[in-house]
Write a protein that holds these residues in place. Structure first.
Motif, mmCIF file in Angstrom:
data_model
loop_
_atom_site.group_PDB
_atom_site.id
_atom_site.type_symbol
_atom_site.label_atom_id
_atom_site.label_comp_id
_atom_site.label_asym_id
_atom_site.label_seq_id
_atom_site.Cartn_x
_atom_site.Cartn_y
_atom_site.Cartn_z
ATOM 1 N N ALA A 222 0.747 -1.051 -0.161
ATOM 2 C CA ALA A 222 -0.274 -0.274 0.251
ATOM 3 C C ALA A 222 1.056 1.019 -0.358
ATOM 4 C CB ALA A 222 -1.190 -0.212 0.786
ATOM 5 N N LYS A 223 1.861 1.192 0.605
ATOM 6 C CA LYS A 223 2.631 2.288 1.050
ATOM 7 C C LYS A 223 3.531 2.917 -0.196
ATOM 8 C CE LYS A 223 3.553 3.752 4.931
ATOM 9 N NZ LYS A 223 3.707 5.931 5.320
ATOM 10 N N ARG A 224 4.319 1.854 -0.902
ATOM 11 C CA ARG A 224 4.095 1.920 -2.659
ATOM 12 C C ARG A 224 3.520 2.118 -3.507
ATOM 13 N NH1 ARG A 224 5.531 -3.210 -3.622
ATOM 14 N NH2 ARG A 224 4.442 -3.865 -5.147
ATOM 15 N N TRP A 225 2.018 1.690 -3.331
ATOM 16 C CA TRP A 225 0.971 2.024 -4.280
ATOM 17 C C TRP A 225 0.803 3.939 -3.796
ATOM 18 C CZ3 TRP A 225 -3.151 -1.065 -7.100
ATOM 19 C CH2 TRP A 225 -2.718 -2.575 -7.572
ATOM 20 N N VAL A 226 1.039 3.990 -2.662
ATOM 21 C CA VAL A 226 1.005 5.414 -2.285
ATOM 22 C C VAL A 226 1.856 6.263 -3.052
ATOM 23 C CG1 VAL A 226 0.776 7.542 -0.780
ATOM 24 C CG2 VAL A 226 -0.362 5.281 -0.589
ATOM 25 N N ARG A 227 2.882 5.911 -2.663
ATOM 26 C CA ARG A 227 4.199 6.461 -3.957
ATOM 27 C C ARG A 227 4.432 6.982 -4.854
ATOM 28 N NH1 ARG A 227 7.357 3.665 0.252
ATOM 29 N NH2 ARG A 227 7.699 1.867 -1.909
ATOM 30 N N GLU A 228 3.130 6.266 -5.655
ATOM 31 C CA GLU A 228 3.450 6.122 -7.076
ATOM 32 C C GLU A 228 2.058 6.515 -7.773
ATOM 33 O OE1 GLU A 228 3.474 1.707 -8.200
ATOM 34 O OE2 GLU A 228 5.566 2.130 -8.044
ATOM 35 N N ASP A 229 1.369 7.490 -6.220
ATOM 36 C CA ASP A 229 0.349 8.111 -7.067
ATOM 37 C C ASP A 229 -1.098 7.192 -7.126
ATOM 38 O OD1 ASP A 229 -1.367 10.017 -6.556
ATOM 39 O OD2 ASP A 229 -0.434 11.428 -8.083
ATOM 40 N N LYS A 230 -0.876 5.750 -7.061
ATOM 41 C CA LYS A 230 -1.359 4.780 -8.364
ATOM 42 C C LYS A 230 -2.661 4.473 -7.315
ATOM 43 C CE LYS A 230 0.602 1.060 -9.244
ATOM 44 N NZ LYS A 230 1.064 -0.339 -9.474
ATOM 45 N N LEU A 231 -3.814 5.015 -6.648
ATOM 46 C CA LEU A 231 -4.386 4.391 -5.191
ATOM 47 C C LEU A 231 -5.895 4.250 -6.340
ATOM 48 C CD1 LEU A 231 -4.014 6.743 -2.455
ATOM 49 C CD2 LEU A 231 -3.475 3.761 -2.912
ATOM 50 N N PRO A 232 -6.716 3.247 -6.297
ATOM 51 C CA PRO A 232 -7.894 3.340 -6.691
ATOM 52 C C PRO A 232 -8.814 3.979 -5.593
ATOM 53 C CG PRO A 232 -7.337 0.842 -5.556
ATOM 54 C CD PRO A 232 -5.643 2.212 -5.030
ATOM 55 N N THR A 233 -10.222 2.918 -5.441
ATOM 56 C CA THR A 233 -11.521 3.682 -4.959
ATOM 57 C C THR A 233 -11.135 2.494 -3.729
ATOM 58 O OG1 THR A 233 -13.048 2.883 -5.524
ATOM 59 C CG2 THR A 233 -12.338 5.077 -5.905
ATOM 60 N N ALA A 234 -11.060 1.155 -3.549
ATOM 61 C CA ALA A 234 -11.459 0.017 -3.189
ATOM 62 C C ALA A 234 -10.085 -0.878 -3.477
ATOM 63 C CB ALA A 234 -12.553 -0.526 -3.306
ATOM 64 N N PHE A 235 -9.763 -1.849 -2.358
ATOM 65 C CA PHE A 235 -8.780 -2.666 -2.716
ATOM 66 C C PHE A 235 -9.400 -3.965 -1.549
ATOM 67 C CE2 PHE A 235 -5.434 0.200 -1.943
ATOM 68 C CZ PHE A 235 -4.213 -0.474 -2.860
ATOM 69 N N PHE A 236 -9.243 -4.668 -2.984
ATOM 70 C CA PHE A 236 -9.832 -6.303 -2.951
ATOM 71 C C PHE A 236 -8.530 -6.990 -1.920
ATOM 72 C CE2 PHE A 236 -10.439 -10.905 -3.766
ATOM 73 C CZ PHE A 236 -10.945 -11.457 -2.104
ATOM 74 N N CYS A 237 -8.472 -7.172 -0.684
ATOM 75 C CA CYS A 237 -6.962 -8.225 -0.300
ATOM 76 C C CYS A 237 -7.481 -10.010 0.216
ATOM 77 C CB CYS A 237 -6.651 -7.092 0.637
ATOM 78 S SG CYS A 237 -6.106 -6.042 0.871
ATOM 79 N N GLY A 238 -6.234 -10.087 -0.776
ATOM 80 C CA GLY A 238 -6.981 -12.365 -0.490
ATOM 81 C C GLY A 238 -6.712 -12.596 0.852
ATOM 82 N N ASP A 239 -6.690 -11.908 1.597
ATOM 83 C CA ASP A 239 -6.185 -11.760 3.083
ATOM 84 C C ASP A 239 -6.191 -11.267 4.390
ATOM 85 O OD1 ASP A 239 -4.246 -13.953 4.959
ATOM 86 O OD2 ASP A 239 -3.631 -12.221 5.478
ATOM 87 N N ASP A 240 -6.862 -11.730 5.576
ATOM 88 C CA ASP A 240 -7.054 -10.412 6.777
ATOM 89 C C ASP A 240 -5.927 -9.995 7.007
ATOM 90 O OD1 ASP A 240 -9.403 -10.750 6.256
ATOM 91 O OD2 ASP A 240 -9.709 -11.720 8.514
ATOM 92 N N ALA A 249 -1.660 1.165 6.193
ATOM 93 C CA ALA A 249 -0.317 2.067 5.726
ATOM 94 C C ALA A 249 -1.085 3.491 5.202
ATOM 95 C CB ALA A 249 0.003 1.655 4.150
ATOM 96 N N LEU A 250 -2.873 2.876 5.105
ATOM 97 C CA LEU A 250 -3.880 4.526 4.356
ATOM 98 C C LEU A 250 -3.930 5.445 5.739
ATOM 99 C CD1 LEU A 250 -6.056 2.256 2.434
ATOM 100 C CD2 LEU A 250 -4.236 3.735 1.552
ATOM 101 N N ARG A 251 -4.067 4.758 6.731
ATOM 102 C CA ARG A 251 -4.397 5.733 8.498
ATOM 103 C C ARG A 251 -3.054 6.803 8.001
ATOM 104 N NH1 ARG A 251 -5.536 2.280 13.082
ATOM 105 N NH2 ARG A 251 -7.346 2.203 10.945
ATOM 106 N N ASP A 252 -1.504 5.566 8.428
ATOM 107 C CA ASP A 252 -0.795 7.210 8.168
ATOM 108 C C ASP A 252 -0.615 8.431 6.873
ATOM 109 O OD1 ASP A 252 0.038 5.086 10.248
ATOM 110 O OD2 ASP A 252 2.065 3.732 8.850
ATOM 111 N N GLU A 253 -1.171 7.761 6.130
ATOM 112 C CA GLU A 253 -1.214 8.997 4.999
ATOM 113 C C GLU A 253 -2.063 9.767 5.795
ATOM 114 O OE1 GLU A 253 1.219 9.065 2.395
ATOM 115 O OE2 GLU A 253 2.580 7.333 3.391
ATOM 116 N N GLY A 254 -2.977 10.035 5.925
ATOM 117 C CA GLY A 254 -4.396 10.477 5.964
ATOM 118 C C GLY A 254 -5.377 10.140 5.206
#
Length: 329
Positions: A222-240, A249-254
């Protein structure tokens, strides 16, 4: 006290007492009750080792697992242990971790009456060894299909499909997938369900990624996606665990979940409903898996005719707080 004392006390023969101790169906219920009453009055405890020698059974069922760092495993093991105890069996656990499962100390006929393999890594080697040694066994949450081996799996494709469909129904069109290691069939099936749901809705994947089944793995992705400025509106994660790392990671970025971005996990780990926001996830029917697994193994041990090799169970989508309607800009 010994079996002769029980026979004398009950007024029955030693043979009848022996049959009661070995759960023979040929004993009349009235005689069974006489023997049980005599045993209780004499406080007689049959020697399990001696009984095993007579029956040619150990009274032990082995279970091979990879680790305990997963509440899914914990719930399966608890159900298996309870069911085996009810049927007079003792559960012995072997934690394989990174060892060669072919060297598993439980894989000996004089040590166990049967084996349950839970999420095996060296699956094919274990299957071949157990077949060679003629030890009854079943597979739970396995990676490959073996037509002649009873197995119980979760419909991971359906779980991935329903999780993605849930996000689509909330108005999300930019949905990304973060899966676990590609060696797992469950990961591929969850991704396949994700892709199918998008295709049916006329959508394309925003992007996919993978990492280990860890909080740190999800966090780094998630941190890498934030740095690359390519965030979707939703993540489906294959594991909790991955999902929790993404949320942190998203919370750290506000970035607020679910106000700014929705997150869905998979497994319904114990923590999923205990941290904020409570995680929308897909629960695996671990109790049903463990129960059916024991039933199948008992059928094998008793030489009964087996049902079709693969039993596929339906997962359940649990909607909580980490998913919400897409935010319109």
């Amino acid at each position: 006290m010994n079996i002769h004392d029980v026979a004398k006390k009950s007024g029955l023969s030693v043979v009848t007492v022996s049959r009661v101790l070995n759960h023979s169906p040929s004993v009349r219920e009235s005689n069974r009750q006489k023997v049980l009453k005599a045993m209780e009055e004499l406080n007689y405890q049959p020697n399990s080792a001696a009984r095993s020698l007579v029956r040619g059974k150990t009274g032990v069922i082995g279970m091979s697992i990879n680790n305990f760092n997963d509440s899914f495993y914990d719930r399966v093991i608890r159900v298996v242990n309870r069911k085996l105890t009810e049927q007079g069996y003792f559960l012995a656990l072997s934690i394989a971790e990174n060892e060669d499962e072919g060297d598993n100390f439980l894989f000996q006929k004089d040590r166990v009456d049967g084996i349950i393999l839970l999420s095996p890594l060296e699956e094919e080697a274990s299957v071949e060894e157990l077949k060679r040694k003629n030890i009854p066994f079943v597979l739970l949450d396995n990676q490959f299909q073996h037509e002649d081996v009873p197995s119980v799996v979760v419909d991971n494709y359906q779980g991935g499909y329903e999780a993605t469909k849930h996000l689509i129904n909330l108005g999300h069109t930019q949905i990304a997938f973060i899966g676990g290691p590609s060696v797992f069939l469950s990961v591929a099936e969850r991704k396949r369900g994700y892709s199918q749901a998008l295709e049916e809705a006329g959508l394309t994947s925003f992007g996919t990624d993978s990492c280990g089944f860890t909080v740190s793995g999800g966090y780094e992705v998630a941190k890498r996606w934030v740095r690359e400025d390519k965030l979707p509106t939703a993540f489906f994660c294959g594991d909790d665990f991955i999902a929790l790392g993404v949320v942190q990671a998203l919370r750290d970025e506000g970035i607020r979940v679910p106000h700014d971005l929705s997150v869905v996990g998979f497994d319904d780990q114990q923590f999923a409903g205990e941290f904020y926001p409570r995680l929308t996830t897909v629960r695996q029917p671990e109790a049903q898996m463990g129960s059916i697994g024991v039933d199948l193994l008992m059928q094998l041990i008793h030489g009964e005719v087996m049902p079709p090799a693969v039993t596929k169970l339906a997962p359940q989508l649990l909607v909580r707080e980490s998913s919400a309607n897409v935010r319109l800009t």
